[in-house]
Write a protein that holds these residues in place. Structure first.
Motif: not given
Length: 912
Positions: A227-228, A266-277, A281-285, A601-606
């Motif tokens: 996500y993200g 319009y915007g860019s946040i290169p932050f990715l969240v990987g989620h499993g059961e 974890a998260g990665v910020l590029w 869209m707002c969940l991804s931003l949140s």
């Protein structure tokens, strides 16, 4: 003139769906093409383990590209709170490469102790607390472990690419395309026709410094979904890009954007969240250049991850793979190891910062249009809100309020006395919000243009001239916000003695700050333009809007001598923008699909730190029918930012212009929003202090429940409210998933009790919105109707206690003056409420103190199985008083009437 033709074309584009031919595909982007062509499992990069040195917080080593012997520096840092950071840069670049962290990080990250715990010829292990990183030499790979479990691997697929800076190849006589001896060797970047110059449509991009792309892949081991990486009008759970373009991060002005595709917005946040059961974890590029991100998901592809099998020996495990590809800059990555979703949110905001508590008015309802015609129009609009008894907190003015699109000015005919207009609003507790865009009209009678031109404040072309483009004012130039002197000058424009007609109750909206350039490639600035410090626009494009917001915020802050919290809205954004501004999702349409997409869209931003998010209620383009309009108001009432807005060519759509029933339903939705403002305000305070998003995916609270992983149509507002807006035309029922097998949920309108752990069918009418309060929670409401939020600050509270299976519940409430920074000096109340099955207790959670006239008007206990004859109220000021209770057997609701205690003191209410 051709300028006029361009402007006319841009305006016409507003009347139809987006023309995707105006925007690049990956195949049309030379660096994306090259990076995506890298083959898996053939990485030429080797970590030279014999060069590795360690200190208390980091390790340093060299990396070599074995194909051309170019050397790179590698640095790995251990940060506090289960986070690592690593950087890769050229050892001896021909010139410095841009690093965006200098601008966007909230503070220098706090380092943690790190030690080398194992060395072998093939790998080195470094440990920090319960976490470790295994660094492999050949091929270079980083495996990140959380409490012994592999959760993220970098370059496991071998897709790393780092294009070193080189001299331009010189053609030798009779030898077409031969490389210059200064280049260590040829590779794809030497032979790619787009490496040194590139054409797109009629635009030519000169690349003085040649190819300089960076790319790296990441594997989220055990993750079902990722996500993200906002902003995209797509599903919350990111889709596989195997047969499509990658997700693109490149801030662009996109009219009537399409849904369900990976196009840039319009915007860019290169932050990715990987989620499993079992883990999150998260990665910020951290890279501000144009970026593309490929996503691959083993759950969708039904294949076994070779990475998991190789590293852990697992027979099968879900995994999400991501491949980040940026045009320039360096590799600067933060890896956040969780392990729980809220841990990742906290870890991210520890790096990017949290959102300062907004002013209380700003979480109310905002009325906007392009444009309210004149001063009398504004007076009539906010007067009609009073006439129809509808709360509103701010009236907004778009670009037509200015003198011919010259910002920081007024149209003297339409707005002859703006100060009087502002005072008419503030007399009713309301505010004014004005738009200020970044394009500066090139007009010798405009003070801002003259100042910028004479002081060299504009962004330059590659030839050193002031860049000139076309936007709403016509011929325009753009202030170079990367120059500290320009930011200081720009901030000073907001001083009340400079911006005549404004007061401290006038707030700001930064639009078009991608930047939008109607005459530019992809409707933005040419990449070979030059900013302060010699940085090309290609290096800094995605952070451009951030810099404008930062200067605007500082101007609003200085305007009140640092006393009042600024309110600012932006369209373009980057990592850290949430420290300065709220955001909306841009130029949407009055269609059901666009209403639906507001949630993902707002969940991804949140989850990427940007909680203060909303969409244009009703749709910016086109005209909503009454049903869509009502449903959008009902949805917007439970999203963090609540504003209606519409295009200049649409019909006027103030609530009273619809039929009586439609207006009544809109009034009801807005009033419901206002009743929950104390709860929302508390969530925003806790966002600042903890980084916990205001708007949450269900898996954030119920991380092991796989049915929640793909949900796009419902969410949590804080931990206590579950919201499922009605987003289908003609709906008579809504399928709502209530998580938690042992969790009770209560419909907020009927108080009907449901047991979680499955899906329920909820009947709906035009007046109903499925919203549920979580069992075990206590939330505060204010239920008296006022014309504006600020007028409710002394009103009494109702506490809604929703008991869990143990008849217990808890919650918090935050109170302050609603506008100043005095709360940071302890002038606030932060209260804890605990109900143990018989007694409700209020205690202070910190040392904050605030003289307050607010009091407790009502306690409503949901899920109470039997009545209570009375309630004993105890506090310092009231002593011991017995008060009445009522009980509704059908809904199992117990109400304690007028306990009368002050919210500023500790008290108990005991059921008798």
């Amino acid at each position: 003139m051709w300028w006029q033709l361009v402007a006319a074309t841009a305006l016409l584009s507003a009347a139809r769906a987006v023309d995707r031919n105006n925007f690049k595909t990956c195949q049309q982007s030379s660096f994306c093409r090259r990076c995506r062509a890298v083959q898996e499992g053939r990485s030429p990069y080797k970590l030279l383990l014999d060069t590795l040195q360690a200190d208390a917080n980091s390790v340093h080593a060299h990396v070599v590209n074995t194909e051309n012997s170019v050397l790179f520096t590698f640095q790995l840092y251990a940060l506090t709170d289960d986070t690592f950071r690593f950087k890769i840069n050229e050892l001896s670049p021909l010139r410095p490469r841009y690093t965006v962290s200098q601008h966007v990080l909230d503070r220098e990250p706090r380092l943690a102790r790190l030690e080398v715990t194992e060395r072998t010829p093939d790998y080195v292990v470094v440990t920090a607390g319960p976490n470790k990183v295994q660094l492999f030499g050949a091929p270079f790979r980083l495996d990140f472990y959380s409490h012994g479990t592999l959760v993220v691997s970098a370059n496991a697929r071998g897709l790393m690419r780092f294009e070193h800076l080189r001299s331009k190849p010189q053609q030798k006589e009779g030898e077409e395309g031969a490389a210059d001896a200064a280049a260590p060797s040829q590779d794809a970047a030497d032979t790619d026709p787009g490496a040194w110059e590139e054409n797109f449509k009629s635009f030519h991009d000169t690349k003085e410094f040649g190819p300089e792309a960076v790319a790296l892949d990441f594997s989220f081991v055990g993750a079902h979904r990722a996500y993200g990486i906002p902003e995209h009008a797509d599903s919350f759970a990111l889709k596989s890009t195997k047969n499509t373009d990658p997700y693109r991060l490149y801030n662009l002005d996109v009219f009537e954007y399409e849904l369900h595709n990976p196009m840039a917005l319009y915007g860019s946040i290169p932050f990715l969240v990987g989620h499993g059961e079992g883990h999150t974890a998260g990665v910020l590029w951290l890279n501000a250049a144009e970026t593309w991100v490929d996503i691959a998901n083993t759950v969708d592809q039904n294949v076994v991850s070779s990475i998991v099998s190789f590293v852990s020996g697992a027979a099968s495990s879900p995994q999400v793979d991501a491949h980040f590809m940026s045009e320039s800059g360096i590799v600067d990555v933060f890896v956040m190891l969780g392990p729980a979703p809220h841990d990742v949110f906290r870890q991210y905001t520890a790096v990017a910062g949290t959102t300062p508590l907004p002013q209380y008015f700003s979480i109310g309802y905002h009325q906007c249009r392009w444009n309210y015609n004149d001063q009398d129009d504004v007076r009539q609009v906010h007067g009609k809100f009073d006439e129809h008894d509808i709360p509103v907190d701010a009236i907004w003015l778009d670009i037509e309020h200015t003198d011919n699109k010259k910002y920081f000015t007024w149209d003297k005919v339409k707005f002859p006395d703006p100060t009087d207009m502002v005072h008419n609003l503030t007399a009713k507790g309301r505010k004014l919000v004005l738009i200020v865009d970044p394009h500066i009209k090139r007009d010798s009678n405009y003070f801002l243009h003259n100042d910028a031109e004479s002081n060299g404040f504009y962004v330059k072309t590659k030839d050193g001239k002031d860049f000139e483009g076309w936007c709403w004012p016509g011929s325009s130039s753009y202030l170079d916000m990367f120059n500290p002197a320009v930011r200081q000058y720009y901030a000073s424009r907001y001083r009340l003695d400079n911006f005549h007609g404004t007061t401290n109750d006038v707030h700001i909206w930064n639009d078009m700050n991608e930047p939008s350039v109607f005459s530019g490639p992809e409707v933005t600035m040419n990449k070979d333009c030059v900013h302060h410090g010699g940085w090309e626009h290609r290096d800094v494009h995605n952070v451009n809007g951030f810099m404008l917001n930062m200067a605007s915020y500082e101007g609003l802050l200085e305007r009140s001598n640092g006393k009042l919290r600024p309110f600012l809205l932006t369209r373009a954004f980057f990592v850290g923008s949430h420290r300065y501004t709220s955001v909306w999702t841009g130029d949407n349409m009055a269609e059901w699909g666009h209403l639906k997409i507001t949630i993902p869209m707002c969940l991804s931003l949140s989850i990427a730190g940007f909680s203060f998010c909303g969409a244009d209620v009703g749709g910016f383009f086109k005209n909503p029918d009454p049903e869509l309009f009502v449903r959008w108001y009902q949805a917007g009432a439970f999203q963090p930012f609540f504003r209606t807005h519409s295009h200049i060519d649409t019909k006027r759509r103030e609530p009273w212009l619809f039929d009586e029933n439609t207006m009544s339903l809109i009034r009801e939705a807005i009033r419901k929003r206002y009743s929950y403002l104390p709860y929302l305000y508390t969530l925003f305070y806790e966002l600042e202090t903890s980084g916990r998003p205001v708007m949450l995916p269900l898996w954030a609270e119920f991380p092991a429940e796989t049915p929640t992983f793909d949900m796009d149509d419902q969410y949590l507002l804080g931990r206590s409210l579950l919201v499922h807006p009605v987003t289908d035309a003609g709906a008579s029922t809504v399928s709502v998933y209530l998580p938690g097998a042992d969790t009770l949920w209560y419909a907020v309108d009927s108080h009907q009790k449901y047991v979680g752990g499955g899906t329920v069918q909820i009947p709906v009418t035009m007046s109903s919105v499925p919203v549920f309060q979580r069992g075990g929670s206590i939330l505060a409401k204010r239920e008296r109707v006022r014309r504006a939020a600020i007028l409710t600050l002394d009103d009494p509270f109702t506490l809604v206690v929703a008991v869990d299976r143990n008849n217990s519940a808890s919650g918090t409430l935050y109170i302050d003056d609603g506008e100043s920074f005095e709360y940071r000096k302890g002038k606030h109340l932060y209260l804890s409420f605990v109900f143990d099955g018989k007694k409700l207790t209020s205690r202070s959670l910190d040392a904050g103190q605030l003289p307050s006239r607010t009091w407790l008007e009502r306690v409503v206990v949901l899920g109470w199985s039997s009545g209570a004859a009375s309630a004993l109220v105890e506090s310092r000021s009231v002593g011991r008083v017995t008060v009445e209770t009522t009980y509704d057997q059908a809904s199992q609701t117990l109400t304690v009437r007028k306990p009368g205690v002050s919210m500023a003191e500790e008290w108990t209410v005991s059921l008798q």
